[in-house]
Design a protein around this motif. Structure first.
Motif, PDB file in Angstrom:
ATOM      1  N   GLU A 122       0.836  -1.201   0.000  1.00  0.00           N
ATOM      2  CA  GLU A 122       0.000   0.000   0.000  1.00  0.00           C
ATOM      3  C   GLU A 122       0.865   1.244   0.000  1.00  0.00           C
ATOM      4  O   GLU A 122       1.974   1.244   0.523  1.00  0.00           O
ATOM      5  CB  GLU A 122      -0.904   0.009   1.234  1.00  0.00           C
ATOM      6  CG  GLU A 122      -1.858  -1.154   1.289  1.00  0.00           C
ATOM      7  CD  GLU A 122      -2.605  -1.240   2.605  1.00  0.00           C
ATOM      8  OE1 GLU A 122      -3.600  -1.972   2.645  1.00  0.00           O
ATOM      9  OE2 GLU A 122      -2.196  -0.588   3.580  1.00  0.00           O
ATOM     10  N   ILE A 123       0.345   2.307  -0.575  1.00  0.00           N
ATOM     11  CA  ILE A 123       1.036   3.592  -0.590  1.00  0.00           C
ATOM     12  C   ILE A 123       0.501   4.414   0.575  1.00  0.00           C
ATOM     13  O   ILE A 123      -0.696   4.660   0.675  1.00  0.00           O
ATOM     14  CB  ILE A 123       0.811   4.318  -1.924  1.00  0.00           C
ATOM     15  CG1 ILE A 123       1.394   3.488  -3.068  1.00  0.00           C
ATOM     16  CG2 ILE A 123       1.440   5.708  -1.891  1.00  0.00           C
ATOM     17  CD1 ILE A 123       1.066   4.027  -4.434  1.00  0.00           C
ATOM     18  N   TYR A 124       1.390   4.830   1.462  1.00  0.00           N
ATOM     19  CA  TYR A 124       1.016   5.559   2.669  1.00  0.00           C
ATOM     20  C   TYR A 124       1.008   7.056   2.391  1.00  0.00           C
ATOM     21  O   TYR A 124       1.935   7.576   1.773  1.00  0.00           O
ATOM     22  CB  TYR A 124       2.002   5.238   3.790  1.00  0.00           C
ATOM     23  CG  TYR A 124       1.702   5.907   5.102  1.00  0.00           C
ATOM     24  CD1 TYR A 124       0.693   5.432   5.910  1.00  0.00           C
ATOM     25  CD2 TYR A 124       2.424   7.012   5.528  1.00  0.00           C
ATOM     26  CE1 TYR A 124       0.415   6.038   7.129  1.00  0.00           C
ATOM     27  CE2 TYR A 124       2.157   7.620   6.735  1.00  0.00           C
ATOM     28  CZ  TYR A 124       1.149   7.121   7.534  1.00  0.00           C
ATOM     29  OH  TYR A 124       0.872   7.723   8.731  1.00  0.00           O
ATOM     30  N   LYS A 125      -0.020   7.729   2.860  1.00  0.00           N
ATOM     31  CA  LYS A 125      -0.090   9.190   2.743  1.00  0.00           C
ATOM     32  C   LYS A 125       0.322   9.801   4.077  1.00  0.00           C
ATOM     33  O   LYS A 125      -0.366   9.646   5.082  1.00  0.00           O
ATOM     34  CB  LYS A 125      -1.510   9.637   2.396  1.00  0.00           C
ATOM     35  CG  LYS A 125      -1.957   9.239   1.021  1.00  0.00           C
ATOM     36  CD  LYS A 125      -3.353   9.750   0.755  1.00  0.00           C
ATOM     37  CE  LYS A 125      -3.841   9.284  -0.588  1.00  0.00           C
ATOM     38  NZ  LYS A 125      -5.231   9.680  -0.834  1.00  0.00           N
ATOM     39  N   TYR A 126       1.437  10.494   4.076  1.00  0.00           N
ATOM     40  CA  TYR A 126       1.896  11.160   5.298  1.00  0.00           C
ATOM     41  C   TYR A 126       0.931  12.290   5.635  1.00  0.00           C
ATOM     42  O   TYR A 126       0.351  12.903   4.723  1.00  0.00           O
ATOM     43  CB  TYR A 126       3.310  11.696   5.096  1.00  0.00           C
ATOM     44  CG  TYR A 126       4.368  10.630   5.150  1.00  0.00           C
ATOM     45  CD1 TYR A 126       4.908  10.224   6.354  1.00  0.00           C
ATOM     46  CD2 TYR A 126       4.830  10.022   3.998  1.00  0.00           C
ATOM     47  CE1 TYR A 126       5.886   9.247   6.405  1.00  0.00           C
ATOM     48  CE2 TYR A 126       5.808   9.046   4.034  1.00  0.00           C
ATOM     49  CZ  TYR A 126       6.325   8.669   5.247  1.00  0.00           C
ATOM     50  OH  TYR A 126       7.290   7.694   5.298  1.00  0.00           O
ATOM     51  N   PRO A 127       0.777  12.630   6.919  1.00  0.00           N
ATOM     52  CA  PRO A 127      -0.204  13.663   7.295  1.00  0.00           C
ATOM     53  C   PRO A 127       0.133  15.051   6.792  1.00  0.00           C
ATOM     54  O   PRO A 127      -0.761  15.841   6.522  1.00  0.00           O
ATOM     55  CB  PRO A 127      -0.207  13.613   8.830  1.00  0.00           C
ATOM     56  CG  PRO A 127       1.076  12.992   9.196  1.00  0.00           C
ATOM     57  CD  PRO A 127       1.451  12.067   8.078  1.00  0.00           C
ATOM     58  N   PHE A 128       1.383  15.371   6.679  1.00  0.00           N
ATOM     59  CA  PHE A 128       1.793  16.662   6.114  1.00  0.00           C
ATOM     60  C   PHE A 128       3.122  16.465   5.410  1.00  0.00           C
ATOM     61  O   PHE A 128       3.948  15.697   5.849  1.00  0.00           O
ATOM     62  CB  PHE A 128       1.884  17.761   7.176  1.00  0.00           C
ATOM     63  CG  PHE A 128       2.833  17.463   8.294  1.00  0.00           C
ATOM     64  CD1 PHE A 128       4.164  17.821   8.208  1.00  0.00           C
ATOM     65  CD2 PHE A 128       2.399  16.812   9.435  1.00  0.00           C
ATOM     66  CE1 PHE A 128       5.045  17.548   9.234  1.00  0.00           C
ATOM     67  CE2 PHE A 128       3.269  16.541  10.471  1.00  0.00           C
ATOM     68  CZ  PHE A 128       4.589  16.903  10.371  1.00  0.00           C
ATOM     69  N   GLN A 129       3.264  17.144   4.319  1.00  0.00           N
ATOM     70  CA  GLN A 129       4.503  17.079   3.566  1.00  0.00           C
ATOM     71  C   GLN A 129       4.582  18.269   2.621  1.00  0.00           C
ATOM     72  O   GLN A 129       3.566  18.864   2.279  1.00  0.00           O
ATOM     73  CB  GLN A 129       4.607  15.751   2.800  1.00  0.00           C
ATOM     74  CG  GLN A 129       3.403  15.426   1.949  1.00  0.00           C
ATOM     75  CD  GLN A 129       3.536  14.042   1.351  1.00  0.00           C
ATOM     76  OE1 GLN A 129       4.606  13.641   0.953  1.00  0.00           O
ATOM     77  NE2 GLN A 129       2.432  13.334   1.254  1.00  0.00           N
ATOM     78  N   ILE A 130       5.792  18.598   2.259  1.00  0.00           N
ATOM     79  CA  ILE A 130       6.014  19.666   1.282  1.00  0.00           C
ATOM     80  C   ILE A 130       6.191  18.982  -0.065  1.00  0.00           C
ATOM     81  O   ILE A 130       7.117  18.186  -0.250  1.00  0.00           O
ATOM     82  CB  ILE A 130       7.274  20.487   1.667  1.00  0.00           C
ATOM     83  CG1 ILE A 130       7.040  21.157   3.014  1.00  0.00           C
ATOM     84  CG2 ILE A 130       7.570  21.523   0.597  1.00  0.00           C
ATOM     85  CD1 ILE A 130       8.260  21.837   3.582  1.00  0.00           C
ATOM     86  N   GLY A 131       5.307  19.254  -0.999  1.00  0.00           N
ATOM     87  CA  GLY A 131       5.288  18.529  -2.267  1.00  0.00           C
ATOM     88  C   GLY A 131       6.402  18.926  -3.216  1.00  0.00           C
ATOM     89  O   GLY A 131       6.197  19.764  -4.090  1.00  0.00           O
ATOM     90  N   ILE A 132       7.538  18.309  -3.077  1.00  0.00           N
ATOM     91  CA  ILE A 132       8.679  18.579  -3.955  1.00  0.00           C
ATOM     92  C   ILE A 132       8.788  17.488  -5.014  1.00  0.00           C
ATOM     93  O   ILE A 132       8.817  17.764  -6.198  1.00  0.00           O
ATOM     94  CB  ILE A 132       9.986  18.706  -3.155  1.00  0.00           C
ATOM     95  CG1 ILE A 132       9.878  19.876  -2.183  1.00  0.00           C
ATOM     96  CG2 ILE A 132      11.175  18.867  -4.085  1.00  0.00           C
ATOM     97  CD1 ILE A 132      11.003  19.951  -1.188  1.00  0.00           C
ATOM     98  N   LEU A 133       8.860  16.233  -4.571  1.00  0.00           N
ATOM     99  CA  LEU A 133       8.951  15.092  -5.481  1.00  0.00           C
ATOM    100  C   LEU A 133       7.570  14.496  -5.682  1.00  0.00           C
ATOM    101  O   LEU A 133       6.752  14.493  -4.780  1.00  0.00           O
ATOM    102  CB  LEU A 133       9.891  14.022  -4.931  1.00  0.00           C
ATOM    103  CG  LEU A 133      11.351  14.386  -4.753  1.00  0.00           C
ATOM    104  CD1 LEU A 133      12.116  13.193  -4.230  1.00  0.00           C
ATOM    105  CD2 LEU A 133      11.954  14.856  -6.050  1.00  0.00           C
ATOM    106  N   ARG A 134       7.355  13.946  -6.840  1.00  0.00           N
ATOM    107  CA  ARG A 134       6.086  13.247  -7.127  1.00  0.00           C
ATOM    108  C   ARG A 134       6.359  11.890  -7.699  1.00  0.00           C
ATOM    109  O   ARG A 134       7.218  11.615  -8.363  1.00  0.00           O
ATOM    110  CB  ARG A 134       5.242  14.058  -8.086  1.00  0.00           C
ATOM    111  CG  ARG A 134       4.905  15.371  -7.474  1.00  0.00           C
ATOM    112  CD  ARG A 134       3.699  15.997  -8.128  1.00  0.00           C
ATOM    113  NE  ARG A 134       3.513  17.304  -7.572  1.00  0.00           N
ATOM    114  CZ  ARG A 134       2.624  17.562  -6.624  1.00  0.00           C
ATOM    115  NH1 ARG A 134       1.860  16.630  -6.162  1.00  0.00           N
ATOM    116  NH2 ARG A 134       2.497  18.777  -6.156  1.00  0.00           N
TER     117      ARG A 134
END
Length: 134
Positions: A122-134
């Motif tokens: 599964e792909i985990y979604k962190y609660p907060f992150q700065i979207g630099i890489l996709r």
């Protein structure tokens, strides 16, 4: 019941086996706290970034895991920098200590949860992150 923190991914990666994909995804998540420990908190983004550079075109799961781990590590680095700024103002030392404790707990808790999610594919979604890489 669906948890919004997790997304399953379809194993359509042709260059890596399912076990290899999951192993590298787990390492992408756990390399962030390991990098932070070995660099005294400053290079936590380095492990996920290296994994992203190597595997970004080979596996969807590893790419998502390493990118999200990198983005989360950068957010925690910003939190740590804010804590240091608070520390140097002297009057905000208690705030800095609280921020460091929060950062320490977060740097351990979420990557471990993410590694368990990666072990299930599964792909985990962190609660907060700065979207630099996709």
């Amino acid at each position: 019941m669906e948890n919004s923190q997790y997304n399953s991914y379809d194993n359509n990666d042709r260059s890596m086996g399912s076990d290899d994909t999951r192993t590298w995804a787990i390492l992408a998540h756990l390399s962030a706290p390991a990098s932070m420990i070995f660099s005294a908190g400053w290079l936590g983004f380095l492990g996920p970034f290296i994994i992203w550079l190597v595997f970004k075109d080979r596996s969807t799961l590893v790419r998502a895991a390493s990118a999200r781990s990198f983005n989360y590590s950068v957010a925690l680095l910003v939190l740590s920098i804010v804590a240091w700024i608070c520390f140097f103002t002297l009057i905000l030392i208690p705030v800095a200590i609280v921020l460091w404790v929060v950062a320490f707990v977060l740097v351990l808790w979420h990557p471990i949860k993410a590694a368990f999610a990666a072990s299930r594919g599964e792909i985990y979604k962190y609660p907060f992150q700065i979207g630099i890489l996709r």
